[in-house]
Design a protein around this motif. Sequence first.
Motif, PDB file in Angstrom:
ATOM      1  N   ILE A   1       0.895  -0.977  -0.273  1.00  0.00           N
ATOM      2  CA  ILE A   1      -0.315  -0.060  -0.221  1.00  0.00           C
ATOM      3  C   ILE A   1       0.660   1.056  -0.340  1.00  0.00           C
ATOM      4  O   ILE A   1       0.816   2.273  -0.219  1.00  0.00           O
ATOM      5  CB  ILE A   1      -1.051  -0.346   0.950  1.00  0.00           C
TER       6      ILE A   1
ATOM      7  N   THR B   1       2.039   2.728  -3.488  1.00  0.00           N
ATOM      8  CA  THR B   1       1.167   3.334  -4.428  1.00  0.00           C
ATOM      9  C   THR B   1       1.165   4.967  -4.461  1.00  0.00           C
ATOM     10  O   THR B   1       1.087   5.481  -3.544  1.00  0.00           O
ATOM     11  CB  THR B   1      -1.010   3.078  -4.135  1.00  0.00           C
TER      12      THR B   1
ATOM     13  N   LEU C   1      -5.074   9.623  -4.081  1.00  0.00           N
ATOM     14  CA  LEU C   1      -5.314   8.918  -3.336  1.00  0.00           C
ATOM     15  C   LEU C   1      -4.566   9.796  -1.694  1.00  0.00           C
ATOM     16  O   LEU C   1      -3.358   9.715  -1.950  1.00  0.00           O
ATOM     17  CB  LEU C   1      -4.265   8.027  -2.960  1.00  0.00           C
TER      18      LEU C   1
ATOM     19  N   ILE D   1     -10.456   5.093  -6.845  1.00  0.00           N
ATOM     20  CA  ILE D   1     -10.854   3.694  -6.585  1.00  0.00           C
ATOM     21  C   ILE D   1     -10.401   3.526  -7.737  1.00  0.00           C
ATOM     22  O   ILE D   1      -9.670   1.825  -8.117  1.00  0.00           O
ATOM     23  CB  ILE D   1     -11.619   4.042  -6.808  1.00  0.00           C
TER      24      ILE D   1
ATOM     25  N   LEU E   1      -6.733   2.094  -7.396  1.00  0.00           N
ATOM     26  CA  LEU E   1      -6.779   0.959  -6.999  1.00  0.00           C
ATOM     27  C   LEU E   1      -6.930  -0.349  -6.882  1.00  0.00           C
ATOM     28  O   LEU E   1      -5.498  -1.850  -6.424  1.00  0.00           O
ATOM     29  CB  LEU E   1      -7.325   0.781  -5.145  1.00  0.00           C
TER      30      LEU E   1
ATOM     31  N   HIS F   1     -10.177  -1.560  -1.330  1.00  0.00           N
ATOM     32  CA  HIS F   1     -10.385  -0.747   0.239  1.00  0.00           C
ATOM     33  C   HIS F   1     -11.100  -1.132   1.141  1.00  0.00           C
ATOM     34  O   HIS F   1     -10.509  -1.311   2.297  1.00  0.00           O
ATOM     35  CB  HIS F   1      -9.999   0.768  -0.382  1.00  0.00           C
TER      36      HIS F   1
ATOM     37  N   ILE G   1     -15.352   1.797   1.820  1.00  0.00           N
ATOM     38  CA  ILE G   1     -15.542   3.612   1.252  1.00  0.00           C
ATOM     39  C   ILE G   1     -16.221   4.476   1.461  1.00  0.00           C
ATOM     40  O   ILE G   1     -17.649   3.997   1.665  1.00  0.00           O
ATOM     41  CB  ILE G   1     -15.993   3.570  -0.412  1.00  0.00           C
TER      42      ILE G   1
ATOM     43  N   ASN H   1     -14.189   8.413   5.114  1.00  0.00           N
ATOM     44  CA  ASN H   1     -12.678   8.169   4.918  1.00  0.00           C
ATOM     45  C   ASN H   1     -11.981   8.575   3.278  1.00  0.00           C
ATOM     46  O   ASN H   1     -11.274   8.736   2.567  1.00  0.00           O
ATOM     47  CB  ASN H   1     -12.410   6.447   4.400  1.00  0.00           C
TER      48      ASN H   1
ATOM     49  N   ILE I   1      -8.860   9.753  -0.910  1.00  0.00           N
ATOM     50  CA  ILE I   1      -8.651   8.196  -0.254  1.00  0.00           C
ATOM     51  C   ILE I   1      -8.264   8.007   0.936  1.00  0.00           C
ATOM     52  O   ILE I   1      -6.760   8.087   0.318  1.00  0.00           O
ATOM     53  CB  ILE I   1      -9.427   7.295  -1.125  1.00  0.00           C
TER      54      ILE I   1
ATOM     55  N   PHE J   1      -6.693   2.977   4.320  1.00  0.00           N
ATOM     56  CA  PHE J   1      -6.399   1.779   4.501  1.00  0.00           C
ATOM     57  C   PHE J   1      -6.169   0.506   4.846  1.00  0.00           C
ATOM     58  O   PHE J   1      -5.519   0.023   4.601  1.00  0.00           O
ATOM     59  CB  PHE J   1      -5.262   1.630   3.137  1.00  0.00           C
TER      60      PHE J   1
ATOM     61  N   ALA K   1      -8.309  -2.520   3.687  1.00  0.00           N
ATOM     62  CA  ALA K   1      -7.355  -3.008   2.176  1.00  0.00           C
ATOM     63  C   ALA K   1      -7.260  -4.158   2.086  1.00  0.00           C
ATOM     64  O   ALA K   1      -6.391  -4.758   3.345  1.00  0.00           O
ATOM     65  CB  ALA K   1      -6.346  -1.979   1.691  1.00  0.00           C
TER      66      ALA K   1
ATOM     67  N   ASP L   1     -15.699  -1.980  -3.403  1.00  0.00           N
ATOM     68  CA  ASP L   1     -16.086  -1.194  -4.005  1.00  0.00           C
ATOM     69  C   ASP L   1     -17.002   0.373  -4.413  1.00  0.00           C
ATOM     70  O   ASP L   1     -17.206   1.368  -3.991  1.00  0.00           O
ATOM     71  CB  ASP L   1     -14.063  -1.052  -3.892  1.00  0.00           C
TER      72      ASP L   1
END
Length: 776
Positions: free
Chosen positions: A543, A546, A551, A603, A606, A616, A619, A623, A634, A637, A640, A676
């Motif tokens: 994560i 990312t 995000l 999203i 992701l 995730h 959602i 958040n 977003i 996590f 996640a 999600d």
Amino acid sequence: MASLLLAFLILQFVQTNCNVDGGSIELGTSLVADAQSTTNPWYSQSKMFAFGFHPQGSSYVVAIWLVNSGETTVVWTAYPDDPPVSPNTTLKLTHQGELVVSSKQGLDNKIIASNVSSAVMKDNGNFVMYNDQMGVVWQSFDYPTDSMLLGQSLFGGQQLVSSVSKTNYSSGRFRIKMQIDGNLVMYPKNTEDDYASAYWSSGTFEHKTSRNYLYLNDTGLMLINGSNSDTIKYFYTTLNYPVIYRATLGDDGIFRLYFYNDSNSSPIIVWKKTDCPCTVKNICGLNSYCTLNHDQPDCVCLPGSDFVDLDFKHWGCERNFTKAMCKSGKENDTYYHMVSEEGLLCEDYPYYRAITHFKEECRDSCLKDCDCDAAFFKNSFCERYKFPLRYVKRVYDEPTTYLSFFKTIRVNLKATSVDKEMMTSSSKKTWLLVLVISLVFSMYSCISLSFTGYFVFKFRLFKYGRLLERRSLGLAEDLILQSYSYKELKKATHGFKQELGRGSFGRVYKGSFDKASRVIAVKRLEKMVEEGEKEFRAEMQVIGKTHHRNLVRLLGYCAEGKERLLVYEYMSNGTLADRLFRSETLPNWSERVQIALDVARGILYLHEECKTPIIHCDIKPQNILMDDFWTAKISDFGLAKLLMPDQTKTFTMVRGTRGYLAPEWQKNTPISVKVDIFSYGIVLLETICCRKNLEVQVSNMEEIVLSTWAYKCFERGQLDLLVGDEQVDMATLERLVKVGLWCIHDEPAFRPSMKSVVLMLEGITEIATPPCPISV
């Protein structure tokens, strides 16, 4: 006796496998897509029309075509927007009474009609299927593509859509619609039924209560009053001997009426609208306009743009320079130059229109406007437009009264002769200066060289010590997720003193590193699920890699004993929930549309753009955080779930927040990224309406559950109730509501992918009518 039996068997074979004479097509009859498909179709009795497989490139389409010695003309196709079928595909009227198109492998079967007892290809080009009571269960006239034939009607709400070309029968770029209001109108495809997009109409609004329909018979083309069958308007009529007519919307957007003296004659155009091909809107695509070259349309790019593809000029043009950044909300006008053109008119809606008596004022207002790409001046009105521009056309009557300005990049002027002389004289002195500087620099280098080794060693030793000493946010964290100790994070948050918020799995505290120069947010998980140390660290590392503008950046984590903490970048403007449900000043409509797009793009990253797909699982507006520039990002996590690169579903315990959970969480079935998408659908509806999905304090009982109320408003055509008195773009509102309703579909398979959601939100793809939500 034997000869009679043989004759009977031959007769049965002809009846069930052939349609040579154009008679009734019985159950069990079939066709195969191959080289013989166009020579052995199901003919009409006169052999003028044929139904079967027609070649399109190396593939085939199920079609009806006009057979004559002049040319073969396709007048109808089944499933025009589906890919053509491969050779050896079968078209069969089965013994179960279904007309089925099936591939050789038996996959992807398409049932055209059911409950059929017989079929016939009629001499007027209509393919009709009957039940055992000789009632019509299906006919091609009810599903027109680009043509109308003898005896065919186009009723209110129906439309003809042009083909891509004479050899590609997929849906093209134009349509002609028989509207419910009684008006017959031509539009570019994929546009609203509005005045700005129309390029021809019959002008029959006064008969809007009569349910008009367009009718073609052996005397011509006419508009009929549906109430009393009176002819409202003749487009073309003849009193001569009966002829054969065909009306077709061409791939150039022109509606033409053809006639044939007999079945073997070439067609003759007897009527067409429009008369000039350049009056067809979108004939040249975006950022371009049409001109006539030897009576043929030719496309020209607007200033500041070039063709997307020179081989396909009708695809339009794109900007040929990069826009400069705005300064304090105003355009960098030194970067641009305004190019003027005479005789151009834009028939689209401008984003700004004002009275301006001088053309120079219109030009300068566009030059200083960050949003403006072109301005059109006429009759003391100045209209501003953004790229891309559509519906620009050349005006031939009084072209000097139409003046337009286009923003292009400024070209640097060449040096004048005086400049060149000054440069020549100064160049003689320059080499002397360079020589002196070089000698001085060499002496300085020799003196300092003796100290270089010592200082380099000391500097590197000091730098290495600082890197070991400091575990703050720096270059290392841009490359790998930082692992912190519990003691470090407790110190950074001053003993978890300043709380920013809380959720079902923990609280978030404000902290800082490097003597408060770098502000962070630390989430302390309190209800962590039982996961192994190795799995927790592996997921946080993934994560942490990312990187996306939508995000919230995960900077580090702590996994020490029973403590689990996550370190995020600090978001100064709080959560989306604060803005929607608790703020005195709600975000306006354009801000909410942008927020919906920001969240969808996050999203999508992701789900589809990470090396390891990430679900995730939580959602919700709480958040979704807002940064300094009010960009939605977003976060959180902590729940996640990672998938392997080739994995689409996984088992896990229920994660998330009640009210945003997809139905499959309660069914003990494998979950996928579609959970999600369900949660996003609820968030999207909440963002549109600025209220929670479940709201008890409402004036009407049906408004308690937002998702159910939204569908009822959509079904009744009352979407304005969702936004109250706020002025919004109704087309965008309808698009967003339809996307939200599709996202909360009970069945995960029917929910769109996140990529499809983004395309639908941006208005790139069309959206089907969503079903009623069941689970909400």
